[in-house]
Enzyme design. Structure first.
Site, PDB file in Angstrom:
ATOM      1  CG  ASP A 199      -1.983   0.989   1.236  1.00  0.00           C
ATOM      2  OD1 ASP A 199      -2.812   0.916   0.318  1.00  0.00           O
ATOM      3  OD2 ASP A 199      -2.027   1.855   2.128  1.00  0.00           O
ATOM      4  CD  GLU A 253      -2.090   2.174  -3.764  1.00  0.00           C
ATOM      5  OE1 GLU A 253      -3.222   2.601  -4.014  1.00  0.00           O
ATOM      6  OE2 GLU A 253      -1.497   2.425  -2.697  1.00  0.00           O
TER       7      GLU A 253
HETATM    8  O1  TEU Z   1      -4.732   3.990  -1.643  1.00  0.00           O
HETATM    9  C1  TEU Z   1      -3.992   5.140  -1.936  1.00  0.00           C
HETATM   10  C2  TEU Z   1      -4.422   5.658  -3.238  1.00  0.00           C
HETATM   11  O2  TEU Z   1      -3.806   5.336  -4.177  1.00  0.00           O
HETATM   12  C3  TEU Z   1      -5.625   6.518  -3.424  1.00  0.00           C
HETATM   13  O3  TEU Z   1      -6.433   5.943  -4.436  1.00  0.00           O
HETATM   14  C4  TEU Z   1      -6.422   6.786  -2.213  1.00  0.00           C
HETATM   15  O4  TEU Z   1      -7.338   5.753  -2.039  1.00  0.00           O
HETATM   16  C5  TEU Z   1      -7.193   8.050  -2.307  1.00  0.00           C
HETATM   17  O5  TEU Z   1      -8.007   8.000  -3.438  1.00  0.00           O
HETATM   18  C6  TEU Z   1      -6.354   9.292  -2.309  1.00  0.00           C
HETATM   19  O6  TEU Z   1      -7.088  10.379  -2.785  1.00  0.00           O
HETATM   20  C7  TEU Z   1      -4.335   3.081  -0.681  1.00  0.00           C
HETATM   21  C8  TEU Z   1      -5.455   2.077  -0.486  1.00  0.00           C
HETATM   22  O7  TEU Z   1      -5.618   1.337  -1.655  1.00  0.00           O
HETATM   23  C9  TEU Z   1      -6.685   2.802  -0.061  1.00  0.00           C
HETATM   24  O8  TEU Z   1      -7.796   1.965   0.008  1.00  0.00           O
HETATM   25  C10 TEU Z   1      -6.381   3.425   1.280  1.00  0.00           C
HETATM   26  O9  TEU Z   1      -7.452   4.221   1.676  1.00  0.00           O
HETATM   27  C11 TEU Z   1      -5.124   4.270   1.254  1.00  0.00           C
HETATM   28  O10 TEU Z   1      -4.038   3.673   0.555  1.00  0.00           O
HETATM   29  C12 TEU Z   1      -4.621   4.473   2.655  1.00  0.00           C
HETATM   30  O11 TEU Z   1      -4.143   3.268   3.155  1.00  0.00           O
END
Ligand code: TEU
Ligand code: CA
Length: 557
Positions: A199, A253
């Site tokens: 993440d 990610e």
């Molecule tokens: O997501 C981070 C991210 O890439 C974004 O899409 C985020 O969800 C948000 O839209 C920023 O504006 C990751 C996870 O996939 C997400 O579900 C979490 O909420 C986030 O990190 C925090 O852990």
């Protein structure tokens, strides 16, 4: 190109909360996933990725972890996890889990200790700063609204949180933090999992100068947050200490980084991560919740950049996940051509150069929801951004319109299994979140019974992809980058060439195929009626037609 098993996998992401509720409490669970494994086996996937299954107060549906070595109570027990892992392996399915270590929950023991006083052993596990007089330490914003700094009463200092204030950021510059993370990684790896999805991994290293962001930088803070000075060093250390010791794969990610940084992070020679998700395609025409229009040539350009990388690097391909709207709503036409356009997207995803990641429900063509009010959303981000939105003189109605195309909640509605109440997701009428009212029409049961369904198209394509290493590893070439409606590319292998033609529009198009001769054989298409063999360069395409041809480079078929 080095052949590796994880380059040849089709990965399927499950958001456990919404997948299947086995014990009837209204929340999806691990037993639910186990009971649906046969379904995934039928689809033909190779790897299952589950979104966080760890103990959490669920401020952000598990992306706020309270205890990394415990299973979230709603999802089941450690025994359930072990059974899931065992069942996967018995069926030759690999299992990867989410590694969320940029931040923890504020209820994690480390943070509870950290905030208690300046002197305790865990103070440096997080990032603490004094305010500037009565002001915040700097102007950094949090993604879920407000400042990235939160003051605590205990010491009067602020801690950093890039996401919600219930998600304090860990201090990776502290070697004890890194050691603790490696330790929890080993805990799961020693159980036998097959890798991690990491993440927001580019955020782990912080720029400790803590400079204010400029006006320009404030528009997309993720770009600055992803540029911490020690990111490469920490990933290399993690690889050396942990990842390299197991036969697994890692996918980062990479929210906030561009193509160059993505290429470096997953360059085989750098020994950091195996794969990285690049967000350009999934975020085309969108900044956060704000949706703008986009064109097909723009999309093709992004595919070109993603697919056409050198042999030291291997891309990922995905059109949706739990943070993005449904792909068929985003890129297809759900009004008149839902099934056809969903199949077109399937062909696009499964014939790219890169490891495809499918998201639950995509394989049956699930769509966005038509939300009627801001209050109908569950996602903390929706409410978090509201005050900022109103401050920018955007009305609630406009915001709702954007959210109806951009919100993360479209992908988090209940998986649609049958046309029974709650789409067969749960026996409980009180489920944690809503079901899309179109479940009578769109559900797994219906898809399984229909040979021409979206599901069966995915299934066939996965089969075709898995049978052909050439299709997986061949070079990618966009044959017509500027055409406004047609996406036409080939995959050039040593022995075979694959030609893909996609009509990305609801128009009828007479198309002159840039390369063609009578030796091209049709392998799969989403056309409704049987098509007569294509004899010349000209092809009449119906709306959302998608076709793949194959030709032997030796002209020997
Ligand atoms: O997501 C981070 C991210 O890439 C974004 O899409 C985020 O969800 C948000 O839209 C920023 O504006 C990751 C996870 O996939 C997400 O579900 C979490 O909420 C986030 O990190 C925090 O852990
Ligand atoms: Ca349950």
């Amino acid at each position: 190109m080095n052949h590796k098993w994880w380059k040849e996998q089709v990965v399927y992401q499950v958001y456990p909360r919404s997948f299947f509720d086995a014990n009837g409490d209204g929340i999806g669970d691990l037993k639910g996933i186990i009971s649906k494994l046969d379904y995934l086996i039928l689809l033909g996937i190779d790897t299952l990725w589950i979104s966080p299954h760890f103990d959490s107060p669920n401020e952000d549906n598990g992306y706020d972890i309270r205890d990394y070595k415990k299973v979230m109570e709603e999802f089941g027990t450690m025994e359930d996890f072990d059974t899931l892992l065992e069942s996967c392996h018995k069926n030759s399915i690999r299992l990867i889990v989410d590694l969320v270590v940029n931040h923890t929950s504020d209820e994690h023991d480390w943070f509870v200790k950290s905030r208690s006083s300046k002197m305790n052993d865990y103070r440096d596990f997080y990032i603490w700063k004094k305010g500037k007089g009565n002001d915040l330490p700097n102007n950094w914003p949090a993604f879920f609204g407000g400042s990235a700094w939160e003051k605590t009463e205990e010491t009067g200092e602020y801690y950093l949180h890039y996401f919600s204030k219930k998600q304090p950021d860990l201090n990776w510059d502290n070697p004890k933090v890194r050691k603790s993370v490696y330790d929890l990684m080993r805990f799961w790896l020693d159980k036998g999992i097959d890798g991690f999805r990491m993440d927001v991994i580019p955020f782990i290293s912080k720029d400790k100068q803590f400079l204010d962001l400029s006006k320009e930088e404030l528009k997309a803070p993720q770009k600055t947050y992803a540029k911490g000075p020690n990111l490469g060093a920490y990933l290399k250390e993690m690889n050396r200490e942990v990842l390299s010791k197991y036969d697994i794969f890692s996918v980062g990610e990479a929210f906030g980084i561009g193509r160059d940084a993505m290429m470096r992070m997953s360059d085989e020679r750098e020994k950091e991560l195996d794969l990285v998700f690049l967000f350009d395609i999934v975020r085309i025409g969108r900044e956060d919740w704000y949706q703008k229009s986009w064109t097909l040539p723009q999309l093709k350009k992004l595919f070109e950049l993603q697919s056409n990388t050198d042999s030291n690097h291997w891309p990922t391909v995905f059109l949706n996940n739990h943070d993005n709207p449904r792909s068929v709503s985003n890129y297809g036409n759900t009004k008149d051509y839902r099934v056809k356009s969903a199949k077109l997207l399937a062909l696009l995803t499964l014939t790219q150069r890169g490891t495809p990641f499918l998201y639950q429900g995509e394989e049956i063509g699930m769509t966005n929801v038509d939300f009627k009010a801001i209050d109908d959303f569950d996602d903390l981000q929706v409410r978090g951004n509201l005050s900022k939105v109103l401050k920018n003189k955007i009305t609630k109605e406009e915001y709702l319109n954007h959210l109806n195309r951009s919100s993360r909640d479209h992908s988090r509605t209940l998986m649609q299994w049958t046309d029974q109440p709650k789409a067969g997701f749960s026996k409980n009428e009180n489920t944690w979140f809503l079901v899309n009212p179109n479940y009578h029409e769109i559900n797994v049961e219906k898809n399984l019974n229909d040979p021409k369904s979206v599901f069966n198209f995915y299934k066939n394509l996965i089969f075709i992809r898995k049978k052909s290493k050439e299709l997986i590893y061949a070079d990618y070439e966009d044959l017509d980058p500027n055409h406004p409606q047609i996406f036409c590319y080939q995959r050039l292998g040593k022995k075979q060439t694959y030609l893909v033609i996609l009509n990305f529009s609801s128009d009828y198009v007479s198309y002159k195929i840039p390369v063609f001769n009578s030796k091209y054989r049709l392998i799969i298409s989403n056309k409704l009626d049987k098509i007569s063999p294509v004899k010349s360069n000209f092809i009449e395409l119906d709306p959302w037609d998608a076709l793949m041809f194959k030709i032997s480079n030796l002209y020997e078929n």
